[in-house]
Enzyme design. Structure first.
Site, mmCIF file in Angstrom:
data_model
loop_
_atom_site.group_PDB
_atom_site.id
_atom_site.type_symbol
_atom_site.label_atom_id
_atom_site.label_comp_id
_atom_site.label_asym_id
_atom_site.label_seq_id
_atom_site.Cartn_x
_atom_site.Cartn_y
_atom_site.Cartn_z
ATOM 1 N N GLU A 161 6.955 -14.445 -12.110
ATOM 2 C CA GLU A 161 6.242 -13.302 -11.545
ATOM 3 C C GLU A 161 5.664 -12.362 -12.592
ATOM 4 O O GLU A 161 4.651 -11.733 -12.331
ATOM 5 C CB GLU A 161 7.085 -12.550 -10.508
ATOM 6 N N TRP A 209 -2.826 -2.791 -1.632
ATOM 7 C CA TRP A 209 -2.514 -4.204 -1.874
ATOM 8 C C TRP A 209 -3.236 -4.946 -0.764
ATOM 9 O O TRP A 209 -2.859 -4.851 0.399
ATOM 10 C CB TRP A 209 -1.005 -4.425 -1.811
ATOM 11 N N ASN A 236 -1.221 1.941 5.748
ATOM 12 C CA ASN A 236 -0.357 0.939 5.117
ATOM 13 C C ASN A 236 0.177 0.049 6.229
ATOM 14 O O ASN A 236 0.892 0.543 7.099
ATOM 15 C CB ASN A 236 0.799 1.660 4.394
ATOM 16 N N GLY A 237 -0.192 -1.234 6.214
ATOM 17 C CA GLY A 237 0.285 -2.136 7.265
ATOM 18 C C GLY A 237 -0.817 -3.076 7.687
ATOM 19 O O GLY A 237 -1.798 -3.275 6.961
ATOM 20 N N ARG A 293 3.494 0.016 -5.125
ATOM 21 C CA ARG A 293 3.374 -0.553 -3.782
ATOM 22 C C ARG A 293 2.086 -1.376 -3.602
ATOM 23 O O ARG A 293 1.910 -2.065 -2.595
ATOM 24 C CB ARG A 293 3.388 0.564 -2.734
ATOM 25 N N HIS A 303 17.235 -36.335 -10.193
ATOM 26 C CA HIS A 303 16.592 -36.860 -8.972
ATOM 27 C C HIS A 303 15.110 -36.508 -8.919
ATOM 28 O O HIS A 303 14.514 -36.533 -7.853
ATOM 29 C CB HIS A 303 17.315 -36.319 -7.738
ATOM 30 N N LYS A 353 11.869 -14.675 -12.149
ATOM 31 C CA LYS A 353 11.518 -13.571 -13.046
ATOM 32 C C LYS A 353 10.410 -13.996 -14.001
ATOM 33 O O LYS A 353 9.468 -13.255 -14.250
ATOM 34 C CB LYS A 353 12.726 -13.111 -13.892
ATOM 35 N N GLU A 396 16.805 -17.414 -9.898
ATOM 36 C CA GLU A 396 16.384 -16.044 -10.184
ATOM 37 C C GLU A 396 15.716 -15.949 -11.558
ATOM 38 O O GLU A 396 14.707 -15.265 -11.726
ATOM 39 C CB GLU A 396 17.608 -15.109 -10.080
ATOM 40 N N LYS A 408 5.655 -4.106 -4.822
ATOM 41 C CA LYS A 408 7.102 -3.927 -4.826
ATOM 42 C C LYS A 408 7.731 -4.173 -3.467
ATOM 43 O O LYS A 408 8.751 -4.838 -3.366
ATOM 44 C CB LYS A 408 7.421 -2.504 -5.307
ATOM 45 N N CYS A 443 0.839 -1.196 0.000
ATOM 46 C CA CYS A 443 0.000 0.000 0.000
ATOM 47 C C CYS A 443 0.873 1.245 0.000
ATOM 48 O O CYS A 443 1.958 1.260 0.567
ATOM 49 C CB CYS A 443 -0.945 0.089 1.195
#
Ligand code: M6R
Length: 615
Positions: free
Chosen positions: A495, A74, A100-101, A27, A511, A492, A488, A610, A2
């Site tokens: 997402e 968010w 925000n939180g 955000r 395996h 990428k 990584e 983010k 947020c």
């Protein structure tokens, strides 16, 4: 999670809030809302969807109001819809709040408030807080500031909040605990925001509120800052922000992510600037030098991080163990903080975080501090929470990273970790003078090699992305330093394109994951020339024998793997230590172009944000 923004001054508040929300949208972007103080009370609009939708619905608020706050969400408590969007109003409609939180004890507070006759319209924790403020205001006959302070002392959780009272057109009250809040100061005007981007064109003078502090901002008055717990007065020195507006704009690129990928030669150079002094044969890092005893006598280094920063940490483990021979453990911050880890005074704990606000990383670091470890931060955002609580640290200087998918922050983190490893290796005698000199001159040349990689791989990657854009799964394989590169690369792709991908150590494939391989499975193999290159070639043969499609990331002039692979992407030759920086470039481009071809929202992928300031 947020973003919040607010304005109190002599300009129109509405455009500042709308534009500010657009800049903070990274955000959170599932819903948005704003409120401006009008002559007859609050002008409030909120909606599910992006800030652009809010703008469409709220244009009529673009009046002369000079006070207001906004929010981009968010979702945590309650699905994204109009009702759950912020701002939230108290039952008497006198108080409005953005948050925000997470208020962790919202359920018990809500039960108590319901017993007292309060009614709730949303599923959010935030609506509980705004009503708690109304409750204290009425019961104790308090002003807004006092009512906010009373309420926050009842709250468990994390917050950055901005609150307005309908009867007071000259005041905003803000507070923070665990979520960022910066206050910008202009000429008789004040800005509040989750980061400084909403007000950079108006003022560069600002200060960050510390955890556990609140501030009452009044028109034409000094800001009154207090400790939430005991109401003690606090002062902050106003600082000059170093960020420029151009750094937070797209500058002609279609997406922030693409811009940030192409900025990497510069961001890596900026990260090394003033630290890597090749002519003098030194690495200058005050954060390491001033505490060298801590590092050189460390029994072990523990790296805590999340997501992409965790992958950088894994590469850091290879670097530090190889070059400085200090044992390193790398942990997901979210696991570390809850598993009662054994930490002692001779441990150094390094937190890697682009935002410096990731809740799990912050909590892991606090735990390490409580247990007596020396704590060090590698962060990109100057003044962030992690940077402020660490004993020492190094900023990455990658510049603002706006795209939700981390790119330039990752390679900047690898640059810092390389510098630390080489510096420690020199000081504890593990690196000879010759090896040290050769590593630093090679590192100094990495920005040029990154530039070449960008120039030489983009076209090929675009071609490959066309072929595999409809894949439903992908495997990424690598060994040694490039096993984390594989993780990584897969992250990428997942997402931003929503294609399922897994990263694996190449030798582990047999395996289990080998069962997945058929003619529809693209397998990206990261295999620069290293001591175990031949082994990776054998792994590639095993894939080919099962008709898997191989995309090989190899060094220039490679012959063996290139013969087997369906597609070859060449990156410049380098020591293995620096190969993850070069390998990252085509992997970032591949995920970017696949996502673009699929029509995904690259900079704001679904369900993500983010900086993850909640658990
Ligand atoms: O700000 P941080 O580096 O602490 O963020 C950690 C992760 O949330 C972040 O790297 C996330 O995984 C990115 N979206 C990856 O691209």
């Amino acid at each position: 999670m947020c973003g919040i923004v607010g304005y109190l001054g002599n300009r129109k508040a509405y455009p500042i809030i709308i534009n500010g929300l657009k800049r903070l949208e990274y955000r959170g972007y599932d819903s948005a809302g704003l409120v401006v103080m009008e002559d007859d009370g609050f002008g409030l609009v909120k909606t599910k969807g992006k800030v652009s939708e809010l703008e469409e619905k709220s244009k009529f608020l673009n009046n002369g109001s000079t006070l207001g706050v906004g929010h981009t969400r968010w979702a945590t408590h309650g699905e994204p819809n109009d009702v759950n969007s912020h701002p939230h109003l108290s039952n008497d409609e006198q108080i409005v709040l953005v948050h925000n939180g997470i208020i962790e004890n919202y359920d018990s507070l809500k039960t108590e408030l319901i017993q007292k006759g309060f009614v709730f319209h949303s599923e959010t924790d935030t609506e509980v807080l705004v009503n708690l403020i109304q409750y204290f205001k009425d019961k104790e006959n308090l002003n807004l500031t006092e009512a906010v302070r009373y309420s926050l002392n009842e709250v468990v959780g994390a917050y950055a909040i901005a609150v307005m009272d309908k009867n007071d057109p000259d005041e905003i009250v803000v507070a923070r605990l665990g979520s960022p809040l910066v206050i910008g100061i202009g000429d008789n005007e004040f800005f509040i925001a989750s980061d400084a981007s909403p007000f950079l064109e108006f003022t560069k003078e600002a200060f960050y509120l510390d955890d556990g502090e609140m501030a009452t901002i009044r028109r034409d008055k000094d800001i009154d800052i207090r400790k939430i717990k005991d109401n003690l007065k606090v002062t902050h020195t106003v600082q000059e922000l170093k960020i420029n507006l151009e750094e937070i704009e797209k500058s002609g690129y279609e997406h922030f992510m693409l811009k940030e990928i192409y900025e990497q030669p510069k961001s890596i150079r900026d990260t090394m600037r003033g630290r890597l002094l090749v002519d003098e044969g030194i690495i200058k890092m005050a954060g390491i030098w001033d505490y060298q005893e801590k590092f050189l006598n460390a029994k072990r280094i523990i790296i805590v991080a999340c997501g992409t920063s965790y992958h950088a940490g894994l590469i850091g483990e290879y670097l530090i163990e190889d070059l400085a021979r200090i044992p390193v453990e790398v942990e997901y911050a979210s696991e570390f903080r809850y598993r009662n880890p054994i930490i002692n005074r001779k441990d150094v704990v390094i937190a890697i975080s682009q935002s410096g606000e990731t809740a799990d990383t912050l909590a892991a670091l606090k735990l390490a501090r409580e247990k007596g470890a020396f704590i060090y931060g590698i962060n990109n955002v100057v003044g962030s929470s992690i940077a402020r609580i660490t004993d020492a640290g190094s900023y990455t200087h990658a510049g603002p990273e706006i795209g939700v998918a981390s790119t330039k922050a990752f390679t900047a983190q690898l640059t810092i970790l390389s510098l630390i490893a080489i510096k420690l290796g020199k000081h504890n005698g593990n690196l000879s003078k010759e090896r040290f000199n050769s590593l630093i001159s090679e590192l100094d040349n990495i920005p040029e090699l990154v530039q070449k990689t960008l120039e030489n791989t983009a076209e090929k990657v675009i071609e490959i992305s066309e072929k595999y854009k409809n894949a439903t799964n992908a495997l990424y394989l690598g060994r040694g330093y490039n096993f984390p590169s594989a993780l990584e690369g897969a992250l990428k792709l997942k997402e931003i394109s929503y294609i399922h991908a897994e990263g694996y150590p190449a030798a582990e494939m047999k395996h289990g994951p080998i069962a997945l391989i058929d003619e529809n499975m693209p397998v990206v193999i990261i295999a620069p020339r290293t001591g175990y290159y031949e082994k990776v070639v054998s792994n590639a043969m095993e894939i080919k024998a099962r008709k898997g499609q191989i995309i090989a990331v190899v060094n220039t002039g490679d012959t063996e793997l290139s013969k087997i692979a369906d597609h070859v992407i060449e990156i410049p030759n380098s020591s293995e230590e620096f190969s993850p920086i070069l390998a990252a470039i085509p992997l970032q481009l591949l995920s970017y172009y696949i996502a673009v071809k699929l029509g995904r929202n690259v900079d704001q992928p679904r369900n993500l944000a983010k900086s993850v300031t909640v658990e």
